[in-house]
Design an enzyme around this catalytic site. Structure first.
Site, short mmCIF file in Angstrom:
data_model
loop_
_atom_site.label_atom_id
_atom_site.label_comp_id
_atom_site.label_asym_id
_atom_site.label_seq_id
_atom_site.Cartn_x
_atom_site.Cartn_y
_atom_site.Cartn_z
CE LYS A 116 42.74 26.95 33.87
NZ LYS A 116 41.35 26.94 33.48
CE LYS A 198 41.90 31.87 38.83
NZ LYS A 198 40.60 32.02 38.25
CE LYS A 201 34.26 28.66 36.01
NZ LYS A 201 35.22 27.99 35.10
P1 ATP Z 1 38.68 27.32 36.24
O1 ATP Z 1 39.14 26.99 37.62
O2 ATP Z 1 37.62 26.38 35.74
O3 ATP Z 1 39.76 27.57 35.26
P2 ATP Z 1 37.97 30.02 37.06
O4 ATP Z 1 37.32 29.96 38.39
O5 ATP Z 1 39.34 30.57 36.98
O6 ATP Z 1 37.86 28.65 36.32
P3 ATP Z 1 37.03 31.27 34.67
O7 ATP Z 1 35.99 30.63 33.82
O8 ATP Z 1 38.44 31.18 34.21
O9 ATP Z 1 36.96 30.82 36.17
O10 ATP Z 1 36.66 32.80 34.87
C1 ATP Z 1 35.37 33.30 34.88
C2 ATP Z 1 35.37 34.72 35.40
O11 ATP Z 1 35.53 34.71 36.83
C3 ATP Z 1 36.50 35.59 34.86
O12 ATP Z 1 36.02 36.89 34.65
C4 ATP Z 1 37.52 35.58 35.96
O13 ATP Z 1 38.33 36.73 35.96
C5 ATP Z 1 36.62 35.54 37.18
N1 ATP Z 1 37.31 34.91 38.30
C6 ATP Z 1 37.76 33.63 38.35
N2 ATP Z 1 38.33 33.37 39.55
C7 ATP Z 1 38.24 34.52 40.26
C8 ATP Z 1 38.66 34.89 41.57
N3 ATP Z 1 39.26 34.02 42.36
N4 ATP Z 1 38.40 36.14 41.99
C9 ATP Z 1 37.77 37.03 41.19
N5 ATP Z 1 37.37 36.75 39.94
C10 ATP Z 1 37.60 35.50 39.48
#
Ligand code: ATP
Ligand code: LTN
Length: 335
Positions: A116, A198, A201
């Site tokens: 980040k 990965k 979102k």
């Molecule tokens: P951002 O992009 O906003 O940082 P993010 O998609 O990484 O967000 P988080 O809020 O950090 O999402 O994570 C929420 C949950 O979703 C956590 O339990 C994280 O491990 C899971 N998660 C996030 N991305 C993935 C992915 N690509 N595959 C599986 N699990 C995921």
């Protein structure tokens, strides 16, 4: 929620970007499954979201929208607590105490911070650095036994366990040391256009993710454009990350085994597989989107649920915080 015979589950998601199938398959799917057997608390972690720049009015709307999306995916507020993190001030209070038990060296090793910090070069704030400590506070304040998350959170969970153990050693047994629960399939959903990263979102390129609220035609287009690899065989082969990722998404949504899926698509074209994957996603998300739209019609109902979730959560959190304040040597609040 207060069934003493059940273990406690806690997890949370940051209200940033668009909830996506990565979040569903890595985390929410397991949350739904644990609701009967555990006391569950699911957070919308708005304090965490401030570590990157947010537009205040959007953040406010997104928090409510995430609550409705949790419910639309199957989180039942009758069985589980749904809580907005900022409604429970004890998280931030415990965060401070845990800060004093966390080493700079530990935090500098966190890959999410490095990631980040790379993406937000102009805003490498202290909150981004200490973010895992707040996550530890979220977990430990409810004495959670189990934390269902995706693979990317493994390192943060390990920190939470270490900090809990450190507190227990220094001040006497206080915190439950939590275990992670990372699914076998779906723990690492990868980006559609760049399958070595990965799916995330808040990716700026929306073609990298399938959002839970994407309309059918958008899903079809995104899957059609998803990167696949040279070759034509539809096989679970880690050496071919594009098709491997799509197959894993298919496996987690359909709950079919890799053998069953390979047999089903033997001799078929990528395009045929992609069309079936889109159909599967569209059919899976249809009832979720319908329920979401209904829930968003009645915001006052959502507010009522959040109030009751927050009241219970505050009560539980205060029990831990009072104990912690006593153990570290603070003067009890005069009565
Ligand atoms: P951002 O992009 O906003 O940082 P993010 O998609 O990484 O967000 P988080 O809020 O950090 O999402 O994570 C929420 C949950 O979703 C956590 O339990 C994280 O491990 C899971 N998660 C996030 N991305 C993935 C992915 N690509 N595959 C599986 N699990 C995921
Ligand atoms: N750090 C997590 C979100 C998060 C979380 C938590 C997950 C904050 N607090 C407590 C599980 C338990 C993330 O970035 N995915």
């Amino acid at each position: 929620m207060n069934d003493k015979t059940k273990k406690t589950v806690l997890s949370g998601i940051q209200p940033s970007g668009h909830l996506c199938i990565g979040n569903y398959l890595g985390a929410i799917k397991n949350w739904v499954a644990l609701q009967d057997s555990h006391n569950c608390i699911f957070l919308v972690v708005d304090l965490h979201a401030l570590t990157v720049k947010q537009v205040p009015s959007e953040l406010r709307n997104r928090c409510l929208s995430f609550v409705a999306q949790y419910m639309a995916c199957g989180i039942d507020p009758e069985r589980s607590l749904i809580v907005i993190q900022s409604h429970v001030p004890q998280h931030a209070e415990l965060n401070w105490i845990l800060n004093t038990l966390t080493y700079m060296g530990e935090l500098s090793r966190m890959t999410q911070f490095k990631d980040k910090a790379g993406k937000h070069e102009n805003n490498i704030n202290a909150g981004l650095f200490t973010y895992p400590v707040l996550m530890a506070a979220d977990i430990l304040i409810y004495q959670a036994d189990l934390v269902p998350v995706g693979h990317d959170q493994k390192q943060h969970l390990e920190l939470a366990r270490n900090v809990a153990q450190r507190f227990n050693t220094r001040y006497s047994e206080t915190f439950v040391v939590p275990d992670g629960l990372i699914p076998k399939v779906g723990a690492r959903v990868m980006s559609l256009q760049a399958p070595e990263r990965k799916m995330s979102k808040s990716d700026e390129n929306l073609n990298n993710l399938v959002a839970l609220l994407d309309p059918p035609e958008v899903i079809v287009r995104k899957i059609k454009r998803a990167v696949t690899d040279s070759g034509s065989e539809i096989r679970f082969d880690e050496e071919r990350p594009g098709i491997y990722n799509l197959l894993n998404i298919y496996a987690s949504i359909s709950n079919l085994s890799s053998d069953e899926i390979e047999a089903r698509f033997a001799g078929k074209l990528y395009s045929e597989f992609k069309a079936e994957l889109s159909d599967l996603l569209v059919e899976f998300l249809k009832p979720v989107q319908k329920r979401y739209a209904e829930l968003m019609q009645d915001k006052s109902h959502l507010q009522t649920l959040l109030k009751s979730g927050a009241d219970t959560a505050r009560y539980l959190a205060q029990k831990t915080l009072t104990k912690v304040y006593r153990k570290v040597g603070f003067v009890p609040y005069p009565r």
